[in-house]
Design an enzyme around this catalytic site. Structure first.
Site, PDB file in Angstrom:
ATOM      1  N   THR A 234      24.743  40.122  37.021  1.00  0.00           N
ATOM      2  CA  THR A 234      24.347  41.167  36.915  1.00  0.00           C
ATOM      3  C   THR A 234      23.999  41.878  35.704  1.00  0.00           C
ATOM      4  O   THR A 234      24.421  41.418  34.511  1.00  0.00           O
ATOM      5  CB  THR A 234      25.723  41.966  37.576  1.00  0.00           C
ATOM      6  N   SER A 269      33.891  46.806  34.845  1.00  0.00           N
ATOM      7  CA  SER A 269      34.823  46.610  36.074  1.00  0.00           C
ATOM      8  C   SER A 269      35.277  44.995  35.985  1.00  0.00           C
ATOM      9  O   SER A 269      34.826  44.317  35.101  1.00  0.00           O
ATOM     10  CB  SER A 269      34.348  46.882  37.311  1.00  0.00           C
ATOM     11  N   TYR A 271      35.015  42.915  38.261  1.00  0.00           N
ATOM     12  CA  TYR A 271      34.205  42.456  38.851  1.00  0.00           C
ATOM     13  C   TYR A 271      32.898  41.979  37.958  1.00  0.00           C
ATOM     14  O   TYR A 271      32.646  40.708  37.562  1.00  0.00           O
ATOM     15  CB  TYR A 271      33.342  42.988  39.802  1.00  0.00           C
ATOM     16  N   HIS A 272      32.414  43.087  36.940  1.00  0.00           N
ATOM     17  CA  HIS A 272      31.500  42.716  36.125  1.00  0.00           C
ATOM     18  C   HIS A 272      32.072  41.628  34.933  1.00  0.00           C
ATOM     19  O   HIS A 272      31.300  40.991  34.403  1.00  0.00           O
ATOM     20  CB  HIS A 272      30.811  44.016  35.136  1.00  0.00           C
ATOM     21  N   LYS A 275      31.613  38.115  35.736  1.00  0.00           N
ATOM     22  CA  LYS A 275      30.305  37.499  35.656  1.00  0.00           C
ATOM     23  C   LYS A 275      30.252  37.347  34.251  1.00  0.00           C
ATOM     24  O   LYS A 275      29.368  36.330  33.788  1.00  0.00           O
ATOM     25  CB  LYS A 275      29.260  38.688  36.031  1.00  0.00           C
TER      26      LYS A 275
END
Length: 489
Positions: A234, A269, A271-272, A275
């Site tokens: 991302t 976040s 989530y990031h 990644k």
């Protein structure tokens, strides 16, 4: 001796009409009556003949429809060799997360072009809908029905493996059974707000994403060392630095010495950050085990339609509009369609890279057709245009007004921890150098997306439209769907 009344009827004279046994009605005082027996035999014969005629006609028409669809797929005018029906000959592509938004469109795109495709998916994205009390705007079919319809229309099979890639024994079975030449990894929890709901979702996101990717790396090393991994990352990994964002690596001169290093990451976040961990693990595995890997740092995807998903309603892709899984442009379009003000977070100067779902599938194909070298983790920034949130809102407003909609915009408190005005300039030349011709966000595309939203606007749950997850309030207490609804009112 026998008092028998027999009545038999067929519905119409057209053999394509559906005939049911209830249309042949027999009334008799005794089943041993010879008249009853003879009449039933006659009725069954007549009924069976009609049913056979109806079945044969239906089969003939269905086969004709399938032939027309397959002709449309195989005989379309080919202006780009990558669109040829045998473009992927010899490639066996495992699409992990193939039931999701990007994965489903990619699986069909590749299958239509001659790649042998399989889908590996735990179907957890559908569970998230149940867990959150939400649903896609578009009525998607179960995965098995989707794949069956694709085979019916095109004659192309897509094997399905249902399971969790965090379970290595399951993943090992998938690799040994399918023997992929390429592995596309979409199979991660993809929502920043979901990862910031509470401790449980934050831990789940990191475990699911990082361990799943590690398992895939080990599977490739041990079971398919020549397999090319294409991992969906991302653009959010980079954050919003006050310098240009390069494609994965940056050359730095420091105290008289120069080196090329991975670009600094500032995930916004949990989530990031998962990644970011993935990228570091893939880089190390590429070096240590001489794997070949491509990390696609993808921007915000919009749209719902590709050539393949438009072929039949059973193939339609999902379109998320809620504050947890919905992306900015898709949310704005749905809000405009239902007459809800566009919800701009804070000042609206947040700028990101965007791309059409049709470009997503093309980028994946380009990455597969041009694999990384052994021992290399290359990075592509996968987006086509940059917009601020305010710019998106302005474009949707203009498109809505052309359709007679009264589109309003309102600023809402920003639930995220991010700069609302900042410098943003990202490089994205590598995919275009390899042949990507981008779709730009213009009036025709917005009109198409808007009409799609209008068509399904009756499916919108108004409780899901407003943002409900505050990144600053992430804590131990598990957030339930009921509590989430309450927070939006």
């Amino acid at each position: 001796m026998y008092n028998a009344t027999v009545k038999a009827s067929l519905v119409g004279s057209n053999p394509t009409n559906r005939v049911h046994s209830r249309n042949a009605r027999v009334i008799c005082t005794a089943k041993s009556c010879p008249v009853w027996k003879r009449s039933v035999r006659a009725i069954r014969t007549t009924h069976g003949t009609a049913m056979n005629l109806a079945r044969n006609e239906t089969t003939r028409r269905t086969q004709k429809d399938r032939t027309l669809v397959r002709a449309a797929v195989t005989d379309r005018e080919i202006t780009n060799p990558a669109d040829a029906t045998d473009a992927g000959k010899g490639k066996r592509v495992m699409v992990i997360g193939g039931d999701g938004y990007c994965g489903w469109a990619t699986a069909l795109h590749l299958s239509a072009r001659g790649y042998e495709v399989c889908i590996v998916d735990s179907l957890v994205r559908r569970f998230f809908d149940t867990e959150m009390g939400s649903d896609t705007l578009t009525p998607i079919q179960p995965l098995h029905k989707r794949v069956a319809k694709w085979e019916e229309l095109t004659g192309k099979q897509i094997p399905i493996y249902v399971g969790d890639v965090c379970d290595f024994e399951f993943l090992q079975h998938c690799f040994e059974s399918f023997e992929p030449t390429d592995c596309i990894h979409f199979g991660e929890q993809r929502s920043a707000p979901y990862s910031m709901m509470d401790r449980k979702r934050a831990v789940y996101t990191q475990q699911n994403n990082v361990i799943g990717t590690l398992n895939i790396l080990f599977a490739i090393k041990e079971l398919a060392p020549e397999c090319h991994l294409v991992k969906l990352g991302t653009m959010g990994e980079y954050g919003t630095p006050n310098i240009d964002i390069e494609e994965g690596y940056i050359t730095i001169e420091h105290n008289g010495r120069t080196d090329t290093l991975p670009y600094p990451k500032q995930g916004g976040s949990f989530y990031h950050l998962s990644k970011v961990h993935d990228s570091h693990n893939i880089l190390y595995a590429s070096k240590a085990w001489k794997l070949r890997c491509t990390d696609l740092n993808q921007g915000v995807v919009y749209g719902v339609a590709t050539d393949e998903t438009l072929m039949h309603s059973d193939l339609i892709n999902r379109l998320d509009y809620d504050g947890v899984f919905g992306t900015a442009l898709n949310r704005f379009v749905v809000q405009a369609a239902i007459g809800h003000p566009l919800t701009v977070y804070g000042k609206g100067g947040q700028t990101r890279g965007f791309l059409d779902i049709r470009d997503t599938v093309r980028c994946l194909q380009i990455a597969i057709d041009n694999p990384a070298e052994f021992g290399e983790m290359r990075v592509f920034n996968q987006f086509t245009e940059q917009f601020s949130v305010n710019q998106l809102a302005g474009m949707v407003t203009e498109a809505g007004e052309k359709l007679g909609l009264n589109v309003q915009t309102k600023s809402v408190p920003n639930p995220r921890v991010e700069l609302e005005e900042h410098y943003y300039n990202c490089k994205n030349t590598k995919l275009q150098d390899l042949g990507l011709v981008p779709h730009v966000l213009g009036d025709s595309l917005l009109d198409s997306l808007m009409n799609f939203a209008i068509e399904y606007k009756d499916r919108v749950d108004m409780d899901l439209v407003m943002p409900s997850i505050n990144f600053r309030q992430t804590g131990l207490k598990q957030v339930t769907s009921a509590a989430r609804y309450k927070s939006t009112k």
